[in-house]
Write a protein that holds these residues in place. Sequence first.
Motif, mmCIF file in Angstrom:
data_model
loop_
_atom_site.group_PDB
_atom_site.id
_atom_site.type_symbol
_atom_site.label_atom_id
_atom_site.label_comp_id
_atom_site.label_asym_id
_atom_site.label_seq_id
_atom_site.Cartn_x
_atom_site.Cartn_y
_atom_site.Cartn_z
ATOM 1 N N MET A 85 -4.911 0.387 0.812
ATOM 2 C CA MET A 85 -5.158 0.080 -0.592
ATOM 3 C C MET A 85 -6.186 1.058 -1.145
ATOM 4 O O MET A 85 -6.985 1.619 -0.407
ATOM 5 C CB MET A 85 -5.682 -1.356 -0.754
ATOM 6 C CG MET A 85 -4.735 -2.438 -0.336
ATOM 7 S SD MET A 85 -3.376 -2.626 -1.512
ATOM 8 C CE MET A 85 -2.004 -2.535 -0.388
ATOM 9 N N ARG A 86 -6.165 1.261 -2.447
ATOM 10 C CA ARG A 86 -7.138 2.140 -3.093
ATOM 11 C C ARG A 86 -8.225 1.366 -3.825
ATOM 12 O O ARG A 86 -9.296 1.891 -4.086
ATOM 13 C CB ARG A 86 -6.429 3.087 -4.049
ATOM 14 C CG ARG A 86 -5.565 4.101 -3.287
ATOM 15 C CD ARG A 86 -4.816 4.957 -4.232
ATOM 16 N NE ARG A 86 -3.758 4.107 -4.799
ATOM 17 C CZ ARG A 86 -2.726 4.544 -5.480
ATOM 18 N NH1 ARG A 86 -2.604 5.815 -5.725
ATOM 19 N NH2 ARG A 86 -1.809 3.722 -5.934
ATOM 20 N N THR A 143 -6.434 -8.665 -1.520
ATOM 21 C CA THR A 143 -5.036 -8.423 -1.192
ATOM 22 C C THR A 143 -4.354 -9.728 -0.785
ATOM 23 O O THR A 143 -3.230 -10.002 -1.200
ATOM 24 C CB THR A 143 -4.927 -7.378 -0.062
ATOM 25 O OG1 THR A 143 -5.527 -6.166 -0.522
ATOM 26 C CG2 THR A 143 -3.498 -7.101 0.325
ATOM 27 N N SER A 202 0.992 -3.948 -3.599
ATOM 28 C CA SER A 202 0.735 -2.508 -3.747
ATOM 29 C C SER A 202 0.850 -2.070 -5.202
ATOM 30 O O SER A 202 0.118 -1.171 -5.637
ATOM 31 C CB SER A 202 1.677 -1.695 -2.858
ATOM 32 O OG SER A 202 3.013 -1.925 -3.214
ATOM 33 N N GLN A 203 1.718 -2.708 -5.972
ATOM 34 C CA GLN A 203 1.837 -2.365 -7.389
ATOM 35 C C GLN A 203 0.585 -2.772 -8.161
ATOM 36 O O GLN A 203 0.111 -2.019 -9.019
ATOM 37 C CB GLN A 203 3.080 -3.015 -8.003
ATOM 38 C CG GLN A 203 4.376 -2.393 -7.531
ATOM 39 C CD GLN A 203 4.483 -0.934 -7.944
ATOM 40 O OE1 GLN A 203 4.205 -0.578 -9.094
ATOM 41 N NE2 GLN A 203 4.859 -0.089 -7.006
ATOM 42 N N ASP A 263 -2.416 -3.035 -6.894
ATOM 43 C CA ASP A 263 -3.441 -2.079 -6.470
ATOM 44 C C ASP A 263 -3.275 -0.750 -7.212
ATOM 45 O O ASP A 263 -4.252 -0.176 -7.696
ATOM 46 C CB ASP A 263 -3.356 -1.866 -4.956
ATOM 47 C CG ASP A 263 -4.497 -1.007 -4.436
ATOM 48 O OD1 ASP A 263 -5.658 -1.452 -4.481
ATOM 49 O OD2 ASP A 263 -4.210 0.124 -3.978
ATOM 50 N N ASP A 264 -2.055 -0.286 -7.328
ATOM 51 C CA ASP A 264 -1.783 0.978 -8.024
ATOM 52 C C ASP A 264 -2.152 0.888 -9.502
ATOM 53 O O ASP A 264 -2.761 1.811 -10.055
ATOM 54 C CB ASP A 264 -0.306 1.356 -7.863
ATOM 55 C CG ASP A 264 0.001 2.702 -8.471
ATOM 56 O OD1 ASP A 264 -0.654 3.698 -8.080
ATOM 57 O OD2 ASP A 264 0.881 2.768 -9.356
ATOM 58 N N ILE A 265 -1.798 -0.216 -10.145
ATOM 59 C CA ILE A 265 -2.137 -0.395 -11.563
ATOM 60 C C ILE A 265 -3.650 -0.403 -11.750
ATOM 61 O O ILE A 265 -4.174 0.232 -12.673
ATOM 62 C CB ILE A 265 -1.501 -1.689 -12.112
ATOM 63 C CG1 ILE A 265 0.020 -1.514 -12.226
ATOM 64 C CG2 ILE A 265 -2.108 -2.084 -13.459
ATOM 65 C CD1 ILE A 265 0.771 -2.804 -12.474
ATOM 66 N N ASP A 313 -5.808 1.044 -9.920
ATOM 67 C CA ASP A 313 -6.336 2.374 -9.616
ATOM 68 C C ASP A 313 -6.023 3.399 -10.700
ATOM 69 O O ASP A 313 -6.857 4.230 -11.029
ATOM 70 C CB ASP A 313 -5.778 2.852 -8.275
ATOM 71 C CG ASP A 313 -6.353 4.186 -7.849
ATOM 72 O OD1 ASP A 313 -7.585 4.367 -7.941
ATOM 73 O OD2 ASP A 313 -5.570 5.053 -7.416
ATOM 74 N N THR A 314 -4.828 3.335 -11.273
ATOM 75 C CA THR A 314 -4.384 4.411 -12.154
ATOM 76 C C THR A 314 -4.294 4.058 -13.636
ATOM 77 O O THR A 314 -4.354 4.952 -14.470
ATOM 78 C CB THR A 314 -2.999 4.926 -11.713
ATOM 79 O OG1 THR A 314 -2.050 3.865 -11.807
ATOM 80 C CG2 THR A 314 -3.033 5.465 -10.294
ATOM 81 N N SER A 315 -4.148 2.778 -13.967
ATOM 82 C CA SER A 315 -3.841 2.434 -15.359
ATOM 83 C C SER A 315 -4.887 1.591 -16.066
ATOM 84 O O SER A 315 -4.824 1.439 -17.282
ATOM 85 C CB SER A 315 -2.499 1.681 -15.418
ATOM 86 O OG SER A 315 -1.476 2.477 -14.869
#
Length: 103
Positions: free
Chosen positions: A42-43, A50, A77-78, A80-82, A84-86
């Motif tokens: 995870m980021r 989690t 994971s989605q 976590d990605d959101i 991190d990036t959005s």
Amino acid sequence: GTLVSRRDLLRRGLLVGGLVAVAGGAASLGSAAWLASPAEGMRVLSAGETAIVAAVALTMFPGDPMPLDGVQAGVVSQVDDILDTSVPEVHATGFRYLLRTLE
């Protein structure tokens, strides 16, 4: 005007108080002091966060009768990605404190 019952007023007060406590704690204490580091793979989300996201994903998307459940579909994971990036860091931190409150 519309009258507000004592019960409704208490509910609203508790909700606002909880949100203020979470937001105030995140802003004043800093994320590094109270939030765990990211879990393996995870980021942003810690191992505990989690697990909470996975539990919510399984509750909302249990699988049966669908072929995949929320975890198999990659919700954790989605998220976590959101984060991190959005999402701006302050909002990601607030979301993490909300997860911690659910824990």
